[in-house]
Design an enzyme around this catalytic site. Structure first.
Site, mmCIF file in Angstrom:
data_model
loop_
_atom_site.group_PDB
_atom_site.id
_atom_site.type_symbol
_atom_site.label_atom_id
_atom_site.label_comp_id
_atom_site.label_asym_id
_atom_site.label_seq_id
_atom_site.Cartn_x
_atom_site.Cartn_y
_atom_site.Cartn_z
ATOM 1 N N SER A 6 0.869 -1.186 0.000
ATOM 2 C CA SER A 6 0.000 0.000 0.000
ATOM 3 C C SER A 6 0.902 1.230 0.000
ATOM 4 O O SER A 6 2.063 1.151 0.418
ATOM 5 C CB SER A 6 -0.852 0.000 1.278
ATOM 6 O OG SER A 6 -1.382 1.296 1.526
ATOM 7 N N TYR B 171 -2.478 -0.971 10.406
ATOM 8 C CA TYR B 171 -2.441 -1.183 8.948
ATOM 9 C C TYR B 171 -1.119 -0.661 8.358
ATOM 10 O O TYR B 171 -0.431 -1.365 7.606
ATOM 11 C CB TYR B 171 -3.633 -0.477 8.305
ATOM 12 C CG TYR B 171 -3.757 -0.707 6.813
ATOM 13 C CD1 TYR B 171 -4.372 -1.849 6.307
ATOM 14 C CD2 TYR B 171 -3.268 0.231 5.901
ATOM 15 C CE1 TYR B 171 -4.487 -2.053 4.927
ATOM 16 C CE2 TYR B 171 -3.385 0.038 4.532
ATOM 17 C CZ TYR B 171 -4.003 -1.108 4.049
ATOM 18 O OH TYR B 171 -4.117 -1.308 2.690
HETATM 19 P P1 NAD Z 1 -11.123 -6.227 -0.309
HETATM 20 O O1 NAD Z 1 -11.659 -6.092 1.057
HETATM 21 O O2 NAD Z 1 -12.069 -6.300 -1.447
HETATM 22 O O3 NAD Z 1 -10.157 -7.499 -0.419
HETATM 23 C C1 NAD Z 1 -9.453 -8.058 0.648
HETATM 24 C C2 NAD Z 1 -9.553 -9.550 0.536
HETATM 25 O O4 NAD Z 1 -8.781 -10.171 1.575
HETATM 26 C C3 NAD Z 1 -11.003 -10.035 0.678
HETATM 27 O O5 NAD Z 1 -11.326 -10.880 -0.404
HETATM 28 C C4 NAD Z 1 -10.974 -10.803 1.996
HETATM 29 O O6 NAD Z 1 -11.872 -11.903 2.007
HETATM 30 C C5 NAD Z 1 -9.523 -11.271 2.040
HETATM 31 N N1 NAD Z 1 -9.128 -11.677 3.383
HETATM 32 C C6 NAD Z 1 -9.315 -10.993 4.542
HETATM 33 N N2 NAD Z 1 -8.878 -11.739 5.580
HETATM 34 C C7 NAD Z 1 -8.412 -12.896 5.061
HETATM 35 C C8 NAD Z 1 -7.831 -14.055 5.617
HETATM 36 N N3 NAD Z 1 -7.651 -14.180 6.935
HETATM 37 N N4 NAD Z 1 -7.464 -15.064 4.787
HETATM 38 C C9 NAD Z 1 -7.657 -14.968 3.448
HETATM 39 N N5 NAD Z 1 -8.196 -13.883 2.861
HETATM 40 C C10 NAD Z 1 -8.561 -12.859 3.661
HETATM 41 O O7 NAD Z 1 -10.119 -5.007 -0.492
HETATM 42 P P2 NAD Z 1 -9.014 -4.740 -1.607
HETATM 43 O O8 NAD Z 1 -8.943 -3.280 -1.751
HETATM 44 O O9 NAD Z 1 -9.225 -5.573 -2.804
HETATM 45 O O10 NAD Z 1 -7.680 -5.205 -0.854
HETATM 46 C C11 NAD Z 1 -6.746 -6.110 -1.416
HETATM 47 C C12 NAD Z 1 -5.354 -5.759 -0.933
HETATM 48 O O11 NAD Z 1 -4.986 -4.495 -1.478
HETATM 49 C C13 NAD Z 1 -5.199 -5.638 0.573
HETATM 50 O O12 NAD Z 1 -3.963 -6.193 0.980
HETATM 51 C C14 NAD Z 1 -5.195 -4.136 0.803
HETATM 52 O O13 NAD Z 1 -4.502 -3.762 1.965
HETATM 53 C C15 NAD Z 1 -4.485 -3.674 -0.453
HETATM 54 N N6 NAD Z 1 -4.713 -2.267 -0.783
HETATM 55 C C16 NAD Z 1 -5.916 -1.828 -1.252
HETATM 56 C C17 NAD Z 1 -6.077 -0.479 -1.554
HETATM 57 C C18 NAD Z 1 -7.352 0.083 -2.100
HETATM 58 O O14 NAD Z 1 -7.438 1.310 -2.260
HETATM 59 N N7 NAD Z 1 -8.361 -0.703 -2.410
HETATM 60 C C19 NAD Z 1 -5.019 0.415 -1.364
HETATM 61 C C20 NAD Z 1 -3.817 -0.070 -0.876
HETATM 62 C C21 NAD Z 1 -3.652 -1.405 -0.591
#
Ligand code: NAD
Length: 266
Positions: free
Chosen positions: A152, A165
């Protein structure tokens, strides 16, 4: 540049939604067989696998909590049973449990570190064992394996109210770079992606309405990202088109990490 991931097997963790689902779709479109890992949301994960299989790709949905060692070991054993190989790991699972430090419970702290950081370690360790056994598969890829850690912008930008986080993502950066240093000579490529604000479930409250306007002040490029912005980079980092990229973090953030608040003054 033509990218093909034909004959390669990719695991995407947390692929029932958001960036993971988009990455799984894009990897499948590039020809990879895809393992869609989910934790609690089996239905959307299975629906995505059905969608990929129906459009001529190959996918399977497998449940596992990435923060639990036994779950992760079972997941990787199931992947070998299903496909016989693993070439690409996208360690994507992540979550937030936000609170001011004085109010943050140990459970909130441990949950975020457990999924976002320990989960990435456990999956990388299991993937590496397979990559080392397999070695380079001639005619399939230049590398014995590729690991992409989903980080991130908060591996760089401190984040008040979200210290668990931001700490987890700072840890992911050092996990990624130290791992890259350790395993590159085994022809395993380890890299990271640091998304900014991408429209998914994790940030629904700040990517709509008035909150989105506020958020856009932090994004010089003037738009919130789409999951495909990240998925395209996942495919590139997983492919031989990025074969000389080792231990790097690719920021995909519309310029968020350029400290846009400093524009015009400083
Ligand atoms: P999201 O909530 O749609 O996806 C997160 C996924 O992680 C979900 O499918 C959830 O079921 C899974 N998850 C949570 N706990 C888990 C566990 N114990 N075991 C297995 N799976 C688990 O959100 P996203 O935005 O798609 O996030 C995906 C990644 O991207 C994350 O690591 C997040 O920190 C990172 N990220 C997202 C953004 C953004 O703006 N969307 C920005 C920076 C980083």
């Amino acid at each position: 540049m033509q990218i093909s991931l034909a004959h390669q097997v990719a695991l995407v963790t947390g692929a029932s939604s958001g960036l993971g689902a988009a990455s799984a779709r894009a990897l499948a479109a590039a020809g990879a067989s895809v393992v869609i890992n989910y934790n609690s949301q089996a239905a959307p994960a299975k629906a995505l696998a059905d969608e990929i299989n129906a459009s001529g790709g190959k996918a399977v949905a497998l449940g596992a909590d990435v923060s639990k060692e036994a779950d992760v070991e079972r997941l990787f054993a199931q992947i070998l049973d299903a496909f016989g190989y693993l070439d690409i790991l996208v360690a994507n699972s992540g979550l937030q449990r936000d609170a001011a430090v004085v109010d943050m419970t140990l459970e909130q702290w441990n949950t975020v570190i457990g999924v976002n950081l320990t989960g990435q370690f456990l999956c990388a360790r299991s993937a590496l064992k397979i990559f080392n056994r397999q070695g380079v598969r001639e005619g399939v890829s230049c590398a014995a394996g590729k690991i992409i850690h989903m980080s991130s912008v908060h591996q760089l930008i401190p984040w008040a109210g979200h210290v668990n986080y931001a700490t987890s993502k700072g840890g992911v950066e050092m996990l990624m770079r130290s791992l890259a240093q350790e395993v590159s000579e085994q022809k395993v490529r380890v890299n990271g992606i640091a998304p900014g604000a991408i429209r998914t479930a994790i940030n629904r409250d700040v990517t709509q309405g008035a909150a989105e306007k506020q958020l856009l002040k932090l994004i010089p490029y003037g738009r919130v990202g789409d999951p495909e912005d990240v998925a395209n980079a996942v495919v590139w980092l997983a492919s031989d088109a990025s074969d000389y990229v080792v231990g790097s973090t690719l920021f995909i953030d519309g310029g968020m990490s350029l400290y846009p608040e400093f524009r015009g003054n400083g």
